[in-house]
Design a protein around this motif. Structure first.
Motif, PDB file in Angstrom:
ATOM      1  N   ALA A  28      48.497  49.517  -0.338  1.00 38.45           N
ATOM      2  CA  ALA A  28      48.871  50.243  -1.557  1.00 38.45           C
ATOM      3  C   ALA A  28      47.651  50.940  -2.138  1.00 38.45           C
ATOM      4  CB  ALA A  28      49.442  49.271  -2.587  1.00 38.45           C
ATOM      5  N   ASP A  29      47.874  52.142  -2.661  1.00 40.65           N
ATOM      6  CA  ASP A  29      46.828  52.809  -3.428  1.00 40.65           C
ATOM      7  C   ASP A  29      46.942  52.277  -4.854  1.00 40.65           C
ATOM      8  OD1 ASP A  29      45.174  54.361  -4.908  1.00 40.65           O
ATOM      9  OD2 ASP A  29      45.894  56.276  -4.118  1.00 40.65           O
ATOM     10  N   LEU A  30      45.961  51.514  -5.269  1.00 46.75           N
ATOM     11  CA  LEU A  30      46.070  50.803  -6.540  1.00 46.75           C
ATOM     12  C   LEU A  30      45.956  51.729  -7.746  1.00 46.75           C
ATOM     13  CD1 LEU A  30      44.038  47.738  -5.348  1.00 46.75           C
ATOM     14  CD2 LEU A  30      46.486  47.742  -5.913  1.00 46.75           C
ATOM     15  N   ALA A  31      45.491  52.953  -7.515  1.00 43.80           N
ATOM     16  CA  ALA A  31      45.473  53.923  -8.611  1.00 43.80           C
ATOM     17  C   ALA A  31      46.899  54.365  -8.952  1.00 43.80           C
ATOM     18  CB  ALA A  31      44.622  55.126  -8.214  1.00 43.80           C
ATOM     19  N   ASP A  32      47.804  54.150  -8.026  1.00 48.05           N
ATOM     20  CA  ASP A  32      49.211  54.482  -8.248  1.00 48.05           C
ATOM     21  C   ASP A  32      49.883  53.264  -8.900  1.00 48.05           C
ATOM     22  OD1 ASP A  32      51.871  55.030  -8.172  1.00 48.05           O
ATOM     23  OD2 ASP A  32      51.943  55.494  -6.024  1.00 48.05           O
ATOM     24  N   LEU A  33      50.037  53.337 -10.211  1.00 46.46           N
ATOM     25  CA  LEU A  33      50.499  52.169 -10.968  1.00 46.46           C
ATOM     26  C   LEU A  33      51.917  51.747 -10.579  1.00 46.46           C
ATOM     27  CD1 LEU A  33      49.173  53.134 -14.531  1.00 46.46           C
ATOM     28  CD2 LEU A  33      47.945  52.095 -12.620  1.00 46.46           C
ATOM     29  N   SER A  34      52.663  52.686 -10.034  1.00 45.74           N
ATOM     30  CA  SER A  34      54.050  52.361  -9.702  1.00 45.74           C
ATOM     31  C   SER A  34      54.151  51.382  -8.544  1.00 45.74           C
ATOM     32  CB  SER A  34      54.824  53.644  -9.375  1.00 45.74           C
ATOM     33  OG  SER A  34      54.386  54.151  -8.130  1.00 45.74           O
ATOM     34  N   ASN A  39      43.562  50.656   2.880  1.00 46.97           N
ATOM     35  CA  ASN A  39      43.261  51.112   4.231  1.00 46.97           C
ATOM     36  C   ASN A  39      43.756  50.085   5.263  1.00 46.97           C
ATOM     37  OD1 ASN A  39      41.698  51.217   6.747  1.00 46.97           O
ATOM     38  ND2 ASN A  39      40.607  52.899   5.767  1.00 46.97           N
ATOM     39  N   ALA A  40      44.713  50.494   6.085  1.00 46.60           N
ATOM     40  CA  ALA A  40      45.385  49.551   6.992  1.00 46.60           C
ATOM     41  C   ALA A  40      44.437  48.976   8.038  1.00 46.60           C
ATOM     42  CB  ALA A  40      46.551  50.247   7.677  1.00 46.60           C
ATOM     43  N   GLU A  41      43.526  49.824   8.566  1.00 48.59           N
ATOM     44  CA  GLU A  41      42.638  49.331   9.620  1.00 48.59           C
ATOM     45  C   GLU A  41      41.647  48.301   9.073  1.00 48.59           C
ATOM     46  OE1 GLU A  41      41.521  53.240  10.720  1.00 48.59           O
ATOM     47  OE2 GLU A  41      42.468  53.092  12.706  1.00 48.59           O
ATOM     48  N   LYS A  42      41.115  48.600   7.900  1.00 49.19           N
ATOM     49  CA  LYS A  42      40.186  47.641   7.291  1.00 49.19           C
ATOM     50  C   LYS A  42      40.920  46.340   6.955  1.00 49.19           C
ATOM     51  CE  LYS A  42      37.202  51.085   5.020  1.00 49.19           C
ATOM     52  NZ  LYS A  42      36.758  51.563   3.696  1.00 49.19           N
ATOM     53  N   LEU A  43      42.134  46.495   6.459  1.00 50.01           N
ATOM     54  CA  LEU A  43      42.940  45.308   6.125  1.00 50.01           C
ATOM     55  C   LEU A  43      43.143  44.423   7.355  1.00 50.01           C
ATOM     56  CD1 LEU A  43      46.000  46.122   3.839  1.00 50.01           C
ATOM     57  CD2 LEU A  43      44.361  44.248   3.583  1.00 50.01           C
ATOM     58  N   ALA A  44      43.429  45.064   8.487  1.00 52.00           N
ATOM     59  CA  ALA A  44      43.669  44.295   9.713  1.00 52.00           C
ATOM     60  C   ALA A  44      42.401  43.553  10.132  1.00 52.00           C
ATOM     61  CB  ALA A  44      44.132  45.233  10.827  1.00 52.00           C
TER      62      ALA A  44
END
Ligand SMILES: Cc1cc2nc3c(=O)[nH]c(=O)nc-3n(C[C@H](O)[C@H](O)[C@H](O)COP(=O)(O)OP(=O)(O)OC[C@H]3O[C@@H](n4cnc5c(N)ncnc54)[C@H](O)[C@@H]3O)c2cc1C
Ligand SMILES: NC(=O)c1ccc[n+]([C@@H]2O[C@H](COP(=O)([O-])OP(=O)(O)OC[C@H]3O[C@@H](n4cnc5c(N)ncnc54)[C@H](OP(=O)(O)O)[C@@H]3O)[C@@H](O)[C@H]2O)c1
Lengths: 244, 444
Positions: free
Chosen positions: A57-63, A33-38
């Protein structure tokens, strides 16, 4: 120190980041989540981090895993320490009715860790130094009817991490398995709080210390070591009848 | 640790329908969808019922505790509403800055400090906390987020400062810190024999001392009436800044609710006698760390539990300067003859720096804060009598400490409430607000 925090918007992970920031570390924060990250990044800059980079990154997306690790290495000019902290508690009642939901919960809590650990183990093995920490859970110590999907994933992470620790000990890399008890964070927002709940700051400081010292398995707060010792040693024929 | 979501005085006790923690400025719950009334809750350091919302919802702001920006040149800091003063001090003091003003405990949140427009020992020079706030962002229950400052949404800005959490959630605030040369205070303690002497010392100290306050003995009568110790100080410049490890520890924790007989007339009288005479000389000078100077009570964790399960009431009023001596003397006389004991009594002269909030409590005059163990009707009767005196002098009661003042007393204390009330968020309310506005008791 150059530190990568994966799942950096987790309340527990953020408290670990704060400890590193106070040491003027350079931080690479990964979350979805970009806003939380900021918001997390601003806080760490004020607290003294010498550099803060963020990565969505969505960490569920292994790629995404290979790229995010490379991005971190490039942004900080190397990585000395990594914490993997993301997770989803999930809804056991709902998930047990659905193979898909069960596997999805297992995927984000276990498979994504296994993927990240595989890549990071190779990074640290080549580097021959550093500290790699993952957040497991006391829930991973024994299967309980109320929470076994999440618990099994955390248990898998603990077992896998133990193997990585055994492998990397030979080259002097510390691998820490953290097993928190109940912590008062967004993950447990819906649970009724009792005296067993710890504050994220307390748990975060403990994880930071364990990463610096290179400890192996850390129950936090410490009394969980005793509780889990007892729980692990209740004979199954009795345990299976308990409402847990 | 579990939180109890009561107020510091443990009176009255409230039951809340639910408590919702607020974790992120940008992932907020839909407040409109929540049934019943809402109230922000910080660290619950208000004594009475202004931080309680019986049968309603509390919004726990404390997880909202991140910094946003700090300018080390100007000392302007921007942080979320749940940042704890104690944490802030650990961050700013080693960097050569201090809070612009601080209440007598550091376990309060930035949002709570604004919502009660708190004052400290330097009120006569610095005014209230709200004076140092440059802007903040306010979340209303309909989801709108408003930037508030003296020039933008100015009405809402001054309604929210001292606004008792009723105008919305302060998501973050920006305020100016004060430069310090070090973490120490050059402190002087002076014994005074009575109220007249107190006023003389206070007047003589206001110019040259940034921090002034006094402890008064409320149990003694006759010619000891109003005796006490005047404490004044300035930031000391000739000491070094502490390193990181200088974080002070609390000394003790009150382990459980003590039986309420632990604090009675005899123990308090004995304590006062010892405390008063512990000052062997008339004047004592010392360099002390800021912690024991500003936060002596914080040394004992959860000291409020000493009052037992019945809880206690704090009573703080201000009376205009012109009428002060007579009123203060009369009130002290009433207390000492009532048989009701006040363990703590703190006296301070407010300056004339104008408070920015519509409902701010501090105003020019003299303020006295007293603690009374709750003993039912006799305690309430005594406080009603004191109200009478305060009201006749044109004084006011501090809502942050109040659990019992009448609607009439509230209106007399805050004639500005009519200008304030249109700014109350339609979904926000508190036990305090329903009491003084005589609205139905349910939070729904
Ligand atoms: C030992 C002790 C000494 C004290 N000394 C002083 C003193 O010297 N001077 C003084 O002025 N006060 C003093 N106080 C009172 C205290 O400073 C105030 O009650 C303060 O507001 C408490 O802050 P809190 O964070 O605990 O808020 P709470 O008590 O939890 O809440 C206070 C009010 O703020 C509102 N609020 C909280 N957070 C927000 C937010 N983010 N947005 C909007 N509204 C919000 C609440 O709704 C409530 O109305 C003292 C209290 C104690 C226990
Ligand atoms: N709280 C406890 O009682 C407790 C006990 C034992 C172990 N743990 C473990 O501690 C760790 C941290 O949890 P926490 O308690 O700090 O809770 P938290 O604040 O809710 O943190 C969980 C984090 O995981 C992130 N996340 C979940 N799925 C993700 C995905 N697919 N991609 C990227 N990020 C994802 C969440 O991001 P969003 O904010 O964007 O959703 C959130 O930041 C977790 O591994 C948890 O299992 C917690």
């Amino acid at each position: 120190m150059k530190v990568m925090i994966i799942g950096a918007t987790s309340a527990i992970a953020h408290e670990v980041s704060r400890c590193f920031a106070a040491d003027n570390a350079a931080l690479f924060l990964v979350a979805r989540n970009a806003e939380k990250l900021a918001a997390a990044a601003d806080d760490l800059k004020v607290l003294g981090a010498s550099q803060v980079e963020t990565y969505c990154a969505d960490l569920a997306d292994l790629s995404t895993h290979g790229a995010l690790i490379e991005a971190g290495k490039t942004a900080l000019g190397g990585i000395d320490a990594v914490l993997i902290a993301h997770g989803v508690l999930g809804d056991q009642q709902a998930a047990q009715q659905s193979v898909e939901a069960t596997l999805e919960l297992f995927h984000v809590n276990a498979v994504s860790y296994i993927s990240l650990l595989t890549l990071l183990a190779n990074h640290f093995e080549a580097q021959k130094q550093g500290s790699l920490a993952v957040i497991g859970s006391v829930a991973g110590d024994r299967g309980r009817g109320s929470n076994y999907i999440y618990g099994a994933a955390k248990g898998a992470v603990a077992l896998f991490t133990g193997g990585v620790r055994n492998r990397l000990a030979k080259v002097g890399v510390a691998v820490v398995t953290v097993k928190p008890g109940f912590v008062d964070t967004p993950m447990t927002a819906g649970m009724k709080k009792n005296l067993l709940f710890a504050k994220p700051a307390q748990v975060g400081k403990r994880i930071y210390a364990a990463m610096l010292k290179g400890e192996d398995i850390v129950y936090t707060p410490p009394f969980w070591m005793l509780i889990m010792f007892i729980i692990r040693n209740i004979p199954e024929r009795i345990f299976k009848k308990l409402k847990l | 640790m579990s939180r109890s979501y009561q107020s510091w005085g443990n009176y009255p006790k409230a039951k809340h329908q639910r408590v919702i923690p607020i974790h992120w400025r940008d992932a907020l719950p839909d407040l409109q969808a929540l049934e019943g009334s809402l109230l922000p809750y910080g660290y619950g350091r208000s004594y009475g019922d202004s931080c309680l919302n019986e049968n309603g919802t509390l919004l726990d702001i404390t997880p909202l505790n991140r910094y946003i920006a700090f300018d080390a040149e100007t000392g302007v800091i921007r942080c979320e509403g749940g940042v704890l003063f104690a944490d802030l001090l650990n961050y700013i003091v080693p960097r050569g800055w201090f809070l612009p003003t601080t209440p007598g405990t550091k376990f309060v949140s930035v949002g709570g400090a604004i919502a009660n427009d708190v004052h400290g020992k330097n009120h006569h020079v610095a005014g209230t906390f709200g004076r140092h706030v440059t802007c903040f962002e306010l979340l209303r229950s309909d989801g709108t987020r408003l930037m508030c400052s003296p020039t933008e949404n100015a009405d809402l800005f001054s309604a929210t400062i001292g606004g008792l959490g009723l105008t919305g959630i302060i998501l973050w605030a920006e305020f100016k810190l004060r430069r310090i040369q070090g973490p120490y205070i050059a402190q002087e303690k002076i014994r005074f024999g009575g109220i007249d002497e107190f006023f003389d010392i206070s007047e003589a100290s206001d110019k040259d001392y940034e921090y002034t306050v006094a402890w008064v003995d409320c149990v003694s009568s006759g010619d000891k009436l109003g005796r006490g110790i005047f404490i004044r100080g300035n930031n000391a410049w000739h000491h070094k800044l502490p390193g990181k490890s200088a974080t002070p520890k609390t000394l003790l924790t009150a382990p459980f609710d003590l039986p309420s007989f632990a604090l009675n007339l005899h123990t308090v009288r004995a304590f006062n006698e010892v405390y008063y005479h512990a000052l062997l000389t008339k004047v004592q000078r010392k360099i002390v760390p800021y912690d024991p100077f500003f936060y002596p009570l914080d040394m004992i964790n959860e000291w409020n539990k000493f009052y037992g399960n019945a809880g206690f009431l704090q009573y703080q009023f201000v009376v205009p300067y012109a009428s002060d001596r007579g009123a203060i003397k009369e009130i002290l006389r009433q207390i000492s003859t009532s048989g009701v004991v006040s363990f703590l009594a703190v006296l301070k002269v407010f300056g004339d720096v104008k408070s920015p909030g519509m409902l701010s409590f501090p105003r020019p005059g003299v303020t006295l804060a007293l603690d009374f163990p709750y003993r039912g009707a006799p305690t309430l009767r005594l406080l009603d009598r004191l109200d009478q005196i305060v009201r006749e002098c044109g004084g006011a009661i501090y809502p942050a400490k109040d659990a019992r003042m009448s609607p009439q007393m509230f209106e007399a204390s805050f004639p500005n409430w009519r200008a304030f009330s249109p700014h109350v968020d339609p979904k926000f309310s508190s036990s305090f607000w329903r009491r003084v506005m005589q609205q139905p008791a349910s939070g729904k």
